[in-house]
Motif scaffolding. Structure first.
Motif, PDB file in Angstrom:
ATOM      1  N   LYS A  47       0.826  -1.215   0.000  1.00  0.00           N
ATOM      2  CA  LYS A  47       0.000   0.000   0.000  1.00  0.00           C
ATOM      3  C   LYS A  47       0.862   1.268   0.000  1.00  0.00           C
ATOM      4  O   LYS A  47       0.657   2.169  -0.806  1.00  0.00           O
ATOM      5  N   SER A  48       1.843   1.312   0.918  1.00  0.00           N
ATOM      6  CA  SER A  48       2.682   2.519   1.005  1.00  0.00           C
ATOM      7  C   SER A  48       3.545   2.666  -0.239  1.00  0.00           C
ATOM      8  O   SER A  48       3.770   3.786  -0.723  1.00  0.00           O
ATOM      9  N   THR A  49       4.035   1.542  -0.763  1.00  0.00           N
ATOM     10  CA  THR A  49       4.844   1.592  -1.985  1.00  0.00           C
ATOM     11  C   THR A  49       4.002   2.162  -3.127  1.00  0.00           C
ATOM     12  O   THR A  49       4.446   3.049  -3.857  1.00  0.00           O
ATOM     13  N   PRO A  88       2.866  10.905   4.190  1.00  0.00           N
ATOM     14  CA  PRO A  88       3.440   9.566   4.375  1.00  0.00           C
ATOM     15  C   PRO A  88       2.971   8.911   5.670  1.00  0.00           C
ATOM     16  O   PRO A  88       2.439   9.579   6.558  1.00  0.00           O
ATOM     17  N   GLN A  89       3.216   7.607   5.750  1.00  0.00           N
ATOM     18  CA  GLN A  89       2.806   6.846   6.943  1.00  0.00           C
ATOM     19  C   GLN A  89       3.560   7.358   8.166  1.00  0.00           C
ATOM     20  O   GLN A  89       3.007   7.479   9.244  1.00  0.00           O
ATOM     21  N   GLN A  90       4.857   7.638   7.984  1.00  0.00           N
ATOM     22  CA  GLN A  90       5.643   8.189   9.083  1.00  0.00           C
ATOM     23  C   GLN A  90       6.211   9.539   8.664  1.00  0.00           C
ATOM     24  O   GLN A  90       6.962   9.603   7.710  1.00  0.00           O
ATOM     25  N   LEU A 168      -3.175   9.878   1.223  1.00  0.00           N
ATOM     26  CA  LEU A 168      -2.968   9.818   2.670  1.00  0.00           C
ATOM     27  C   LEU A 168      -2.652   8.387   3.095  1.00  0.00           C
ATOM     28  O   LEU A 168      -3.418   7.465   2.799  1.00  0.00           O
ATOM     29  N   ASP A 169      -1.513   8.218   3.770  1.00  0.00           N
ATOM     30  CA  ASP A 169      -1.096   6.872   4.187  1.00  0.00           C
ATOM     31  C   ASP A 169      -1.374   6.689   5.683  1.00  0.00           C
ATOM     32  O   ASP A 169      -0.648   7.227   6.520  1.00  0.00           O
ATOM     33  N   GLU A 170      -2.419   5.974   5.988  1.00  0.00           N
ATOM     34  CA  GLU A 170      -2.857   5.730   7.370  1.00  0.00           C
ATOM     35  C   GLU A 170      -2.935   7.029   8.182  1.00  0.00           C
ATOM     36  O   GLU A 170      -2.311   7.152   9.239  1.00  0.00           O
ATOM     37  N   PRO A 171      -3.727   7.993   7.694  1.00  0.00           N
ATOM     38  CA  PRO A 171      -3.740   9.318   8.334  1.00  0.00           C
ATOM     39  C   PRO A 171      -4.392   9.331   9.708  1.00  0.00           C
ATOM     40  O   PRO A 171      -4.159  10.258  10.477  1.00  0.00           O
TER      41      PRO A 171
HETATM   42 MG   LIG Z   1       2.317   1.127   4.830  1.00  0.00          MG
END
Ligand SMILES: [Mg+2]
Ligand SMILES: Nc1ncnc2c1ncn2[C@@H]1O[C@H](COP(=O)(O)OP(=O)(O)OP(=O)(O)O)[C@@H](O)[C@H]1O
Length: 267
Positions: A47-49, A88-90, A168-171
């Motif tokens: 997902k993040s990729t 990003p996620q982080q 949005l990555d896991e916002p």
């Molecule tokens: Mg991820």
């Protein structure tokens, strides 16, 4: 059922990290104006990729990303940043900025010259803080906030960017139920103004209740894309997550609700 091309169009992208066996293979999706797309799938499914590729951060090894019909790789970063907001996620922050400074950074792609905020920028920054309920911390430094408070500040910053496409990555991974619901309602409001949103989440119920379409990934590939009814099926989820799940219905909307299987030994 919208056949128009998305504001953001990801076409057959593939990716492989250096010295890694893992592969993202030929994935496609469209982020369409007025729609919220949820990208779901197990840890490590890509997902993040996929989101990094869609944001133009990672160049795909195959396939294309088009932003408003134009090839992402040919667009200057600053121009991308005026159209596309990516969270990003982080989020790493090199300095300990104040909340207001961090949110103001969302305006940078829109500023000319030395980057001084104009009165209208200050208004947009203030509104982004109000919408994420971070206004009361405006003078506090990021290091003196709780995890969820800090996450809301980064959300405010990406909202202050006023993008037409929001990735949005896991916002809401650190947010309590009030702020989670509030944020997804805000996304729906933004959708109403014609913004395209793609959001990665592990919260299948939030995806079901608030998102128009879902894209389910597994091991670097797409398993299914469709509305909640089409994607959140007991057999599909059990297969992808390797865990027994119970798909029920939300009594108010009739939409699927996903619960884990009961703990062993429970009658
Ligand atoms: Mg991820
Ligand atoms: N920088 C990297 N170098 C090598 N491999 C990576 C790198 N980043 C991620 N991976 C690997 O690529 C795969 C996909 O990772 P990715 O971060 O896209 O997953 P994800 O679906 O976002 O997972 P999560 O739900 O845990 O955030 C995983 O196997 C991961 O270990």
């Amino acid at each position: 059922m919208n056949a128009t091309p998305g504001l953001l169009s990801v076409q057959g992208v593939g990716y492989r990290y250096e010295a890694s066996e893992w592969e993202l293979a030929g994935l496609s999706f469209e982020a369409r104006a007025g729609e919220i797309l949820a990208i779901i799938g197990p840890n490590g499914s890509g997902k993040s990729t996929l989101l990094r590729i869609a944001a133009g951060i990672l160049p795909p090894r195959q396939g294309k990303v088009r932003l408003e019909g134009r090839d992402m790789e040919s667009l200057p970063r600053r121009e991308v940043a005026r159209t596309l907001g990516y969270l990003p996620q982080q989020v790493q922050s090199a300095f300990d900025y104040s909340v207001e400074e961090a949110v103001s950074m969302g305006r940078f792609p829109h500023l000319a010259g030395l980057g001084f905020l104009r009165p209208e920028d200050a208004r947009i920054v203030e509104s982004a803080m109000r919408r994420t309920e971070t206004l009361e911390y405006r003078a506090r430094s990021l290091s003196r906030l709780s995890g969820g408070e800090r996450q809301r500040v980064f959300l405010a910053s990406v909202l202050a960017q006023e993008p037409r496409v929001l990735l949005l990555d896991e916002p809401t991974s650190a947010l309590d139920i009030h702020h989670q619901a509030r944020f997804f309602r805000l996304l729906r409001e933004l959708g109403g103004t014609g913004i395209a949103v793609a959001v990665v989440t592990h919260d299948l119920n939030i995806a079901s209740l608030y998102c128009d379409r879902l894209l389910l990934l597994s091991r670097g590939g797409a398993v299914r894309e469709g509305n909640a009814e089409e994607v959140l099926r007991q057999e599909t989820l059990a297969e992808v997550y390797g865990e027994s799940v119970h798909v029920d219905r939300d009594s108010r909307t009739g939409r699927p609700i996903v619960l884990p299987g009961l703990p062993g030994g429970t009658p």
